[in-house]
Each structure stands twice: as C-alpha cells, then as structure tokens.
Design an enzyme around this catalytic site. Structure first.
Site, mmCIF file in Angstrom:
data_model
loop_
_atom_site.group_PDB
_atom_site.id
_atom_site.type_symbol
_atom_site.label_atom_id
_atom_site.label_comp_id
_atom_site.label_asym_id
_atom_site.label_seq_id
_atom_site.Cartn_x
_atom_site.Cartn_y
_atom_site.Cartn_z
ATOM 1 N N SER A 47 0.861 -1.025 -0.311
ATOM 2 C CA SER A 47 -0.149 -0.021 0.180
ATOM 3 C C SER A 47 0.396 1.271 -0.214
ATOM 4 O O SER A 47 0.856 2.567 -0.279
ATOM 5 C CB SER A 47 -0.944 0.395 1.402
ATOM 6 O OG SER A 47 -0.123 -0.218 2.250
ATOM 7 N N LYS A 48 2.310 0.904 0.660
ATOM 8 C CA LYS A 48 2.951 2.380 0.969
ATOM 9 C C LYS A 48 3.412 2.675 -0.864
ATOM 10 O O LYS A 48 3.800 4.093 -0.833
ATOM 11 C CB LYS A 48 4.275 2.033 1.067
ATOM 12 C CG LYS A 48 4.191 1.263 2.725
ATOM 13 C CD LYS A 48 3.241 2.529 3.632
ATOM 14 C CE LYS A 48 3.447 2.072 5.372
ATOM 15 N NZ LYS A 48 2.344 3.076 5.519
ATOM 16 N N ASP A 49 3.436 2.171 -2.154
ATOM 17 C CA ASP A 49 3.019 2.853 -3.654
ATOM 18 C C ASP A 49 2.789 4.388 -3.585
ATOM 19 O O ASP A 49 2.983 4.983 -4.151
ATOM 20 C CB ASP A 49 2.794 1.923 -5.022
ATOM 21 C CG ASP A 49 3.829 0.768 -4.611
ATOM 22 O OD1 ASP A 49 5.250 1.050 -4.130
ATOM 23 O OD2 ASP A 49 3.155 -0.342 -5.372
ATOM 24 N N ALA A 52 4.250 7.173 -1.871
ATOM 25 C CA ALA A 52 4.877 7.824 -2.073
ATOM 26 C C ALA A 52 4.927 8.095 -3.025
ATOM 27 O O ALA A 52 5.946 9.337 -3.712
ATOM 28 C CB ALA A 52 6.507 6.422 -2.683
#
Length: 344
Positions: A47-49, A52
């Site tokens: 989910s950090k895409d 970022a």
C-alpha cells in the site's frame, strides 16, 4: 496503419486500483461477509506505493524536488521500497533509515533497488540519536538538495489514501461496506480511508489494529502516552512508540490489540487456505477480525473490508521460515519435522 503498441510508460501507472477479494475459508465460521483489499497487487507490492508517489509528485509540483536530488525517509521497509522504486523511475537518489526489526529480505530488496540503507536499532526511544527517526533527520540536514518524506508526520500520507484507497473501497462495495479493519503504523492508511468512508456514511465503523508493546490503543482511549505500554515486539509496520500526526484518531472507532504469535500463524493460514500470499500485518488484521468475531461483534448482514497491506515474499526469513518461528517460540520443532516428513 499498424495498431499502436499497448504499453505503459512505466510501472508507476499501475499504482492503485487494487482488487477486493472475498475471503471464504479463513472466515467461514464468522458472521458477516469479509473482503480483503489486496495491496500486494501494487507494482511495489504494498500500500505504500500510494503515498510514495503522491508525496513525491506533490514535491515536484511545488518545486521542492528536481532530477538528481535525494529523497530521505524513515521506514520499516515497505515505504522505503516504494520510494526507491519511484526514485529509480524519476531519477532521484534514495537514502533510507531502516529499523533493525525489518526482515533481511526487505533490507536486501531496498539495496537491490539502488537505495542507500542505514540500519538502525529498533528498540531505542524515538528521540535517541540512533533511532531511525533521528538518523533520517540527520541525513536530511547533512545533504543539500534532499527532501525528507517524514511519513509519520506528513498530512499527505493521509491525503494519498483519502484520494485513492478510500474512494476505491467505497466504489468496489457500492457503498455497502459496514466496517473497515486496518493496521495502524504511521496511521495514513486507516486515517485516509476512514475519513473518506465516514464522509460517505458516518455509521461505518473504522477499526484499528495495534500491537502489544505499542501505545496507540491506550492513547486513543485515554489521550495519555503511557511509556509502560512500550516494549519490544516483532510485527513490522504495526504500532508505534510515539504518536504520529499522520494518524487521525477522530475517525477511528476502536483499536484491537493482537499478538506477534497469533498474527504470524494467521498470515500463514491466509496464504495456505485463501491462496493470497500475505505479509505479517495482513495476518495481524485478520487476527483482529477473528478476535472480534469470537466476541460476537459482527452480525450476519455486515460487510467487512480488511486491508492486506503487503506481500508475503518480504517475510521469507521470518514468519514463513519454520526456523524463525521455532526460535521465537511460535512453533514446536516437531511441527517442522512433521512437515518435512510429509514432503519427503
């Protein structure tokens, strides 16, 4: 004329629009319907895409980030990988301060993506100069032409999920969602999704998942930061020993605490029974659902979405290693021998 080639310019176009998958075997004894938002389907497998890309694009639009500049961040691994991926595509240097609690797999992957990695001790206070928070701050101050993502205190963390994940879940459930269950680390995921869903329907319950050894649950309930709540635990990317401003506690209805051991076994169970190869925090999220179900929390009509944040490949040397599980006291040595004999 020949047909145009159907290709994306780069991987970043694949971020978001992850699938919602109905859970069956792991939840067959629970009342209600349960669905996993499978964030491992992002190109960076977490989910950090989302954060970022959103934070970096915002810095570009504001003129704070130019080609050749350096991006610095504090991470347990997933955000770092996403930043390294975006940096590689956009032409930035990437420097990451990583918790020693992060799996060796994650650390090796960060270096493989071209990041400069500084491994910092996990079990020190947040203001200790050796902590990954302070190391990242120092690197940013020492390097001209750098920006510090600062995901724990960056409101864009929440905004990224408000604009993407929250909208997606509302549309994928046609507004029928009754509960969201999500792990809380920086708090950006649960806060952004929670804000969006609460704006659409204030009756939707937002349930945060916390770790034993973290202060979030007690702080949510009392407003007090209790240092006695802080002690070492093994789950990566879940819980905190400080209060991130990227957590909007006002949209969270309650927290549920889960153990390292039960979360690890639940992750393994999801992978074996649902065929979804998940990470440690996905196990933690479904373990919280199990605990609530055992308490009779859900009704037969409830439509529950559970966030599965990342991919199991990042935990091969941890929860998917029998040796590691045995070393933590999570599994008896005999279990490994039985498995080996069945394979042979």
């Amino acid at each position: 004329m020949p047909e145009p080639i159907k290709a994306l310019d780069n991987l970043l176009s694949l971020i978001g629009h992850t699938p919602l998958v109905k859970l069956s075997k792991t939840t067959e004894s629970f009342r209600g319907q349960f669905y996993a938002k499978v964030e491992a389907m992002n190109p960076g497998q977490s989910s950090k895409d989302r954060i970022a890309l959103h934070i970096i694009e915002t810095a570009e639009k504001e003129g704070r980030l130019k080609p050749g500049d350096t991006i610095v961040e504090t991470t347990s691994g997933n955000t770092g990988f996403s930043i390294a991926m975006v940096s590689a595509v956009r032409g930035y240097k990437c420097v990451l301060a990583v918790s020693s609690k992060s799996s060796p797999d994650k650390i090796d992957m960060l270096r493989a993506m071209g990041a400069e990695v500084h491994v910092c001790p996990a079990h020190v206070s947040a203001d200790d100069p050796r902590s990954y928070y302070e190391v990242a701050k120092r690197i940013h101050q020492e390097r001209p032409g750098s920006i510090y993502i600062n995901q724990y205190f960056n409101p864009l963390n929440i905004e990224a999920h408000f604009r993407s994940s929250g909208k997606e879940i509302w549309e994928q459930t046609s507004g029928a969602i009754t509960h969201l269950v999500a792990c809380s680390g920086t708090g950006g995921t649960i806060s952004g999704i929670g804000r969006y869903l609460k704006e659409k329907n204030p009756h939707i319950k937002i349930i945060g998942v916390d770790a034993y050894g973290s202060i979030l649950k007690k702080y949510h309930e009392t407003g007090v930061v209790d240092p006695n709540e802080i002690y070492p635990y093994r789950i990566e990317g879940l819980g905190k020993n400080l209060i991130p401003t990227a957590t909007d506690f006002s949209v969270i209805d309650q927290f549920v605490k889960v153990t390292d051991q039960e979360s690890a076994h639940m992750a393994r169970s999801i992978s074996k029974s649902e065929g979804i190869f998940v990470g440690y925090t996905s196990g933690a999220a479904l373990q919280a659902v199990k605990q609530l179900s055992e308490q009779g929390y859900f009704s037969a009509e409830d439509q529950v979405v559970v966030i599965f944040p990342d991919h199991g490949s990042r935990y091969m040397s941890k929860i998917y290693s029998d040796e590691w599980m045995i070393a933590q006291g999570f599994m008896e040595a005999e279990s490994k021998q039985v498995t080996s004999s069945l394979v042979n």
